[in-house]
Design an enzyme around this catalytic site. Structure first.
Site, PDB file in Angstrom:
ATOM      1  N   ARG A   1       1.268  -1.339   0.294  1.00  0.00           N
ATOM      2  CA  ARG A   1      -0.353   0.108  -0.141  1.00  0.00           C
ATOM      3  C   ARG A   1       1.343   1.095  -0.261  1.00  0.00           C
ATOM      4  NH1 ARG A   1      -4.989   1.516   4.508  1.00  0.00           N
ATOM      5  NH2 ARG A   1      -4.374   3.711   3.504  1.00  0.00           N
TER       6      ARG A   1
ATOM      7  N   ASP B   1     -18.370   0.229   3.451  1.00  0.00           N
ATOM      8  CA  ASP B   1     -19.123   0.984   4.291  1.00  0.00           C
ATOM      9  C   ASP B   1     -18.705   2.725   4.616  1.00  0.00           C
ATOM     10  OD1 ASP B   1     -16.631   1.376   5.292  1.00  0.00           O
ATOM     11  OD2 ASP B   1     -16.208   0.696   7.526  1.00  0.00           O
TER      12      ASP B   1
ATOM     13  N   TYR C   1     -14.547  10.504  -1.404  1.00  0.00           N
ATOM     14  CA  TYR C   1     -13.603  10.010  -2.011  1.00  0.00           C
ATOM     15  C   TYR C   1     -13.733  10.554  -3.408  1.00  0.00           C
ATOM     16  CZ  TYR C   1     -12.020   6.151   0.616  1.00  0.00           C
ATOM     17  OH  TYR C   1     -11.414   5.266   1.998  1.00  0.00           O
TER      18      TYR C   1
END
Length: 449
Positions: A94, A172, A264
């Protein structure tokens, strides 16, 4: 009410203890006979599992069995529900996903833009193998997949398992946003009824109602623009990065006041601002390693050392509660409404049928039944179509081992746009992921011969 056998895949996740606390909080709605953790990393899982065992002993004494294992057959046999939360490559990859784009002035984020593409290309194969394994050992189990980037993973699973009606991809984030809406209104999040459309991490709330049908949308918009917007879910409420993310919603609502955005969308609407805010040596991955991961492991160590939870503070978060409420509605045909990912099939009338959209759906024991959205207007349709093309090209690149398709995907993505920059990012990502993408690495080498 039948008690369920639950398997948590990714038992060593830093979210697992929160999931256990959510299972405790929701045990009347979703009673369990057994819980089994499965992870490929025995050391990572053991610490979380030992702490979870103590929590369950004290707070869920009626549970008949708890186990943890790295044996696939042992874990997946006779499951009723499987919750999936895997991270192929772990936090180390990541960090690469986030750092590489930043070298070239592009957004460095785990699910959006180049980072999302890299994470997705690593996740697809493991998810396909996992679903095949679950279907081998527990053909009738419900699979609830939380694995990111959910949009890319969901598109791959749609292609691979088109007839699997007991496989559901969920996220979520809409619920975490709604926790903050509930705080503004002084209500419980599960008393709110959302109207929403879009893709995963790329959508908009058109209205927020309560169960009596009262519309609170304008109240929420006014509160956001006048009083500010803060995260209120326990897992993110005190996280500086999430506080900045929710702060950006004020700008989005000011610029585009028609609907309430998913957080986002900041990466796609303000990519230059997002790059300017990032620190390549302290990306979100590094913050998680030094923050949540360390905090959760310290918590687990203390529970194990004390052999009790009496000396720690444990919290329930929306991540777990949301998944469990969805599972309960499936298990007991509750007909509750949640935002989930489904194949479009006319739900959004002016988008193709074969795309995975994220919309409110009635959750039944026959799967989700989405509410029709109708036609969406030009601005939102244009944004979504570009993102859809990117997502489909990423999945094409996986199946075809195609350097060209991966380059097309990144060039389309709103966080990149510039073709030469897309090529530089892609080349660096292929090099960093050569152990995960050997065929794509070979494809890239062929491009340079």
């Amino acid at each position: 009410m039948k008690k369920q056998n639950l398997v948590v895949v990714g038992g060593g996740s830093t979210y697992t203890i929160g999931m256990i606390m959510s299972l405790v909080a929701e045990k009347e709605q979703f009673p369990l006979k057994s819980i089994t953790f499965y992870d490929t990393n025995a050391e990572r899982q053991e610490k979380i599992a030992k702490a979870s065992e103590i929590i369950l002993r004290e707070k869920y004494p009626e549970l008949e069995s708890f186990n943890y294992t790295t044996n696939k057959k042992e874990a997946l046999t006779d499951a009723d529900f499987v919750f999936v939360q895997i991270r192929t490559g772990g936090l180390a990859m990541r960090e690469q996903d986030e750092q590489i784009p930043l070298r070239y002035g592009a957004v460095g984020q785990e699910t959006c833009g180049p980072g999302g593409m890299a994470y997705g290309l690593r996740s697809i194969g493991d998810m396909i193998d996992l679903v095949n394994d679950i279907r081998h050992y527990s053909p009738e189990a419900w699979i609830l997949n939380y694995t990111n980037p959910a949009a890319i993973v969901a598109e791959a699973l749609r292609r691979e398992f088109p007839e699997d009606k007991k496989l559901l991809n969920i996220c979520d984030m809409p619920a975490a946003i709604m926790v903050s809406y509930a705080g503004i209104l002084g209500k419980d999040v599960f008393d709110l009824v959302p109207e929403y459309f879009g893709l995963n991490h790329f959508g908009w709330f058109t209205r927020i109602l309560d169960k009596d049908g009262k519309d609170h949308t304008d109240t929420i918009k006014r509160a956001i623009t006048e009083d500010g917007f803060i995260p209120e879910d326990a897992e993110i409420a005190n996280d500086p990065s999430w506080i900045k993310t929710f702060k950006q919603v004020e700008q989005m609502v000011t610029d585009f006041p028609e609907y309430l955005p998913n957080t986002y969308l900041q990466y796609y609407l303000y990519p230059s601002q997002m790059v300017d805010k990032e620190e390549p040596d302290n990306t979100r991955a590094r913050q998680v390693i030094n923050g949540r991961e360390k905090r959760v492991h310290t918590l687990a160590d203390q529970i194990i050392a004390d052999d009790t939870t009496e000396n720690v503070e444990l919290e329930v978060d929306i991540h777990g509660r949301y998944m469990i409420r969805v599972a309960a509605s499936m298990a007991y045909n509750n007909g509750d409404i949640f935002i989930v990912m489904v194949e479009n099939n006319g739900t959004i009338a002016n988008l193709p049928d074969d795309v995975m959209v994220e919309v409110p759906s009635v959750i039944t024991n026959r799967g989700p039944k989405p509410f029709a959205v109708g036609h969406i207007s030009t601005f939102y349709k244009g944004l979504i179509e570009g993102q859809l093309a990117y997502e489909k090209l990423v999945v094409d690149a996986y199946y075809e081992n195609s350097y060209e398709k991966a380059l097309q995907a990144l060039t389309l993505n709103r966080t990149v746009i510039d073709a030469p920059r897309a090529r530089k990012i892609l080349d660096d990502m292929i090099e960093a992921n050569k152990d995960y993408w050997p065929a794509l690495y070979a494809s890239k080498k062929a491009q340079t011969v």
